[in-house]
Motif scaffolding. Structure first.
Motif: not given
Lengths: 114, 108
Positions: A95-105
């Motif tokens: 999502e790339g937001t401050y609150m939600n930055t977890e990346a999925f590969f």
């Protein structure tokens, strides 16, 4: 199926040929990334995209082209493959937001250029 | 150049021991993330620590962040053979640049 998928999983191509690696995500994440992974170099960012029609270079963009006409797809094209581009390629989204930055590969594409 | 650099490059321990790996970075950050990669697979997110946090726990994981030293550490307590993997830190969530990783081997 929900998630992020890469295709193909394995690809062998000849030097000089054009090859496209596909990446598709179902979450409508804004950010998408392409990496290559080689022994001794970890993951190196090739290109990334903040939204549809917005792309930017990463650490090692030379020899690669990306496009993002739709939010869910982020194809990576090697316009004229070289042996040095033999690698494992990973796509990711977040999502790339401050609150939600977890990346999925994705599961990776193993590319061999002969 | 890479934003985050992990140290050591490789670490071998016995089951039950603790494993500590470090990450140094160069510029100011909003947050720092740790990921794990099992052999040949994509990375999996472990934990995120924000720049205003000093320590964070998640199960057997403990992450610390020292913004004055531009460094973070990941501690895995009571390690198991299943923890064998490579561990990466990442800063700058919008560009998501990784270091070279720490390869952890946990021997039964």
């Amino acid at each position: 199926d929900a998630g992020i998928t890469q295709s193909p999983r394995y690809k062998i191509t000849e030097t000089g040929r054009q090859v496209t690696l596909m990446c598709h995500q179902t979450w409508s994440h804004s950010y998408m990334f392409w990496y290559r992974q080689d022994l001794g170099h970890g993951l190196r960012l090739i290109y990334y995209s903040a939204a549809a029609d917005i792309t930017d270079k990463g650490e090692v963009p030379d020899g690669y082209v990306v496009s993002r006409s739709k939010t869910e797809n982020f194809p990576l094209t090697l316009e004229s493959a070289t042996r040095s581009q033999t690698s494992v390629y990973f796509c990711a989204s977040s999502e790339g937001t401050y609150m939600n930055t977890e990346a999925f590969f994705g599961q990776g594409t193993r590319l061999t250029v002969v | 150049s890479q934003q985050g650099e992990e140290d050591p490059q490789a670490l071998s321990i016995q089951e039950g021991e603790n494993a500590t790996m470090n990450c140094s970075y160069k510029t100011s950050i909003n947050n720092l993330q740790w990921y794990r990669q099992n052999s040949g697979r994509g990375l999996v997110h472990l934990i995120l620590i924000r720049s205003n946090e000093r320590e964070k726990h998640s199960g057997r994981l403990r992450v610390t962040l020292d913004t004055s030293k531009k460094s973070s550490s990941l501690l895995i307590t009571a390690s198991r053979a299943a923890d064998t993997a490579s561990y990466f830190c990442a800063t700058d969530a919008r560009k998501l640049i990784f270091g070279q990783g720490t390869e952890l081997s946990v021997k039964p």
